[in-house]
Write a protein that holds these residues in place. Structure first.
Motif, PDB file in Angstrom:
ATOM      1  N   PHE A   1       0.837  -1.196   0.000  1.00  0.00           N
ATOM      2  CA  PHE A   1       0.000   0.000   0.000  1.00  0.00           C
ATOM      3  C   PHE A   1       0.874   1.249   0.000  1.00  0.00           C
ATOM      4  N   ALA A   2       0.399   2.314  -0.662  1.00  0.00           N
ATOM      5  CA  ALA A   2       1.180   3.552  -0.735  1.00  0.00           C
ATOM      6  C   ALA A   2       1.145   4.307   0.598  1.00  0.00           C
ATOM      7  N   GLN A   3       0.031   4.259   1.309  1.00  0.00           N
ATOM      8  CA  GLN A   3      -0.085   4.940   2.600  1.00  0.00           C
ATOM      9  C   GLN A   3      -0.023   3.912   3.723  1.00  0.00           C
ATOM     10  N   GLN A   4       0.302   4.402   4.896  1.00  0.00           N
ATOM     11  CA  GLN A   4       0.341   3.502   6.048  1.00  0.00           C
ATOM     12  C   GLN A   4      -1.065   3.021   6.407  1.00  0.00           C
ATOM     13  N   ILE A   5      -2.029   3.914   6.298  1.00  0.00           N
ATOM     14  CA  ILE A   5      -3.426   3.534   6.477  1.00  0.00           C
ATOM     15  C   ILE A   5      -4.085   3.693   5.104  1.00  0.00           C
ATOM     16  N   PRO A   6      -4.242   2.592   4.356  1.00  0.00           N
ATOM     17  CA  PRO A   6      -4.736   2.707   2.981  1.00  0.00           C
ATOM     18  C   PRO A   6      -6.228   3.014   2.935  1.00  0.00           C
ATOM     19  N   TRP A   7      -6.635   3.750   1.910  1.00  0.00           N
ATOM     20  CA  TRP A   7      -8.047   4.011   1.690  1.00  0.00           C
ATOM     21  C   TRP A   7      -8.480   3.192   0.489  1.00  0.00           C
ATOM     22  N   ILE A   8      -9.394   2.271   0.704  1.00  0.00           N
ATOM     23  CA  ILE A   8      -9.896   1.407  -0.354  1.00  0.00           C
ATOM     24  C   ILE A   8     -11.181   2.037  -0.879  1.00  0.00           C
ATOM     25  N   SER A   9     -11.139   2.515  -2.114  1.00  0.00           N
ATOM     26  CA  SER A   9     -12.313   3.147  -2.713  1.00  0.00           C
ATOM     27  C   SER A   9     -13.125   2.112  -3.467  1.00  0.00           C
ATOM     28  N   GLY A  10     -14.408   2.329  -3.520  1.00  0.00           N
ATOM     29  CA  GLY A  10     -15.275   1.485  -4.329  1.00  0.00           C
ATOM     30  C   GLY A  10     -16.110   0.525  -3.523  1.00  0.00           C
ATOM     31  N   GLU A  11     -16.761  -0.361  -4.254  1.00  0.00           N
ATOM     32  CA  GLU A  11     -17.721  -1.297  -3.666  1.00  0.00           C
ATOM     33  C   GLU A  11     -17.128  -2.698  -3.606  1.00  0.00           C
ATOM     34  N   MET A  12     -17.348  -3.345  -2.489  1.00  0.00           N
ATOM     35  CA  MET A  12     -16.944  -4.730  -2.335  1.00  0.00           C
ATOM     36  C   MET A  12     -18.135  -5.487  -1.742  1.00  0.00           C
ATOM     37  N   ASN A  13     -18.982  -5.984  -2.621  1.00  0.00           N
ATOM     38  CA  ASN A  13     -20.196  -6.665  -2.205  1.00  0.00           C
ATOM     39  C   ASN A  13     -20.170  -8.076  -2.769  1.00  0.00           C
ATOM     40  N   GLN A  14     -19.555  -8.987  -2.055  1.00  0.00           N
ATOM     41  CA  GLN A  14     -19.411 -10.348  -2.533  1.00  0.00           C
ATOM     42  C   GLN A  14     -20.736 -11.095  -2.500  1.00  0.00           C
ATOM     43  N   LEU A  15     -21.620 -10.697  -1.613  1.00  0.00           N
ATOM     44  CA  LEU A  15     -22.909 -11.365  -1.504  1.00  0.00           C
ATOM     45  C   LEU A  15     -23.730 -11.181  -2.776  1.00  0.00           C
ATOM     46  N   HIS A  16     -23.729  -9.993  -3.321  1.00  0.00           N
ATOM     47  CA  HIS A  16     -24.484  -9.716  -4.539  1.00  0.00           C
ATOM     48  C   HIS A  16     -23.634  -9.831  -5.805  1.00  0.00           C
ATOM     49  N   GLY A  17     -22.381 -10.208  -5.668  1.00  0.00           N
ATOM     50  CA  GLY A  17     -21.552 -10.486  -6.827  1.00  0.00           C
ATOM     51  C   GLY A  17     -20.963  -9.272  -7.506  1.00  0.00           C
ATOM     52  N   ARG A  18     -20.646  -8.211  -6.739  1.00  0.00           N
ATOM     53  CA  ARG A  18     -20.062  -7.002  -7.329  1.00  0.00           C
ATOM     54  C   ARG A  18     -18.830  -6.591  -6.538  1.00  0.00           C
ATOM     55  N   ILE A  19     -17.694  -6.537  -7.213  1.00  0.00           N
ATOM     56  CA  ILE A  19     -16.464  -6.029  -6.620  1.00  0.00           C
ATOM     57  C   ILE A  19     -15.899  -5.004  -7.574  1.00  0.00           C
ATOM     58  N   ASP A  20     -15.720  -3.797  -7.105  1.00  0.00           N
ATOM     59  CA  ASP A  20     -15.150  -2.723  -7.917  1.00  0.00           C
ATOM     60  C   ASP A  20     -14.360  -1.825  -6.961  1.00  0.00           C
ATOM     61  N   ILE A  21     -13.078  -2.130  -6.784  1.00  0.00           N
ATOM     62  CA  ILE A  21     -12.261  -1.410  -5.808  1.00  0.00           C
ATOM     63  C   ILE A  21     -11.038  -0.806  -6.482  1.00  0.00           C
TER      64      ILE A  21
END
Length: 156
Positions: free
Chosen positions: A82-102
């Protein structure tokens, strides 16, 4: 009834049942503390959700695949993390509904860039299908890491 003690009457040495209660200040001091509380709870909630994303198996797998990708190592160098010590993960991570876009920022010994990963599951009974896995460099160049030869997320 005995009157309640005043502000400068000294310590209360005994408790009596026949004493009247002190007057309650009807000022609404909590009105200015409620927005501070709401902001603090909201910030904590965003931090907790981001921590949950950053420690998920999807992020760990994409970071591992980035480390083992020859193209990514050519662009970023070794020791990809990761570039930062505390990374910011942007986007959606919805494995239950089958959508990952991070997407999140990564760095290596040579450069840093923004990695994007998008995968969908068309229906409940199928596997995830990776649609995009790319690395955007600081120069603005987008390098597609996903090709027909190298798909680290393909089911064997």
């Amino acid at each position: 009834m005995i009157p309640a003690p005043g502000p400068n009457t000294g310590p209360l040495m005994e408790r009596r049942a026949d004493r009247e209660l002190p007057t309650v200040n009807p000022a609404r001091r909590w009105l200015w503390t409620f927005p501070i509380f709401a902001v603090a709870v909201g910030a904590a909630m965003f931090g907790i959700f981001n921590y949950q994303k950053s420690s998920s198996s999807v992020v760990n797998s994409t970071l591992y695949a980035l480390r083992t990708s020859p193209r990514a190592r050519e662009i970023l160098g070794d020791e990809i993390y990761f570039a930062q010590q505390i990374p910011w993960i942007s986007g959606e991570m919805n494995q239950l509904h089958g959508r990952i876009d991070i997407s999140f920022w990564v760095k290596g010994t040579k450069a840093q860039g923004k990695m994007r990963f998008r995968s969908i599951r068309p229906d409940r009974m199928s596997f995830f299908r990776t649609e995009e896995w790319s690395l955007e460099t600081e120069d603005g160049d987008v390098v597609q890491l996903l090709d027909s030869d190298f798909d680290p997320f393909q089911q064997q």
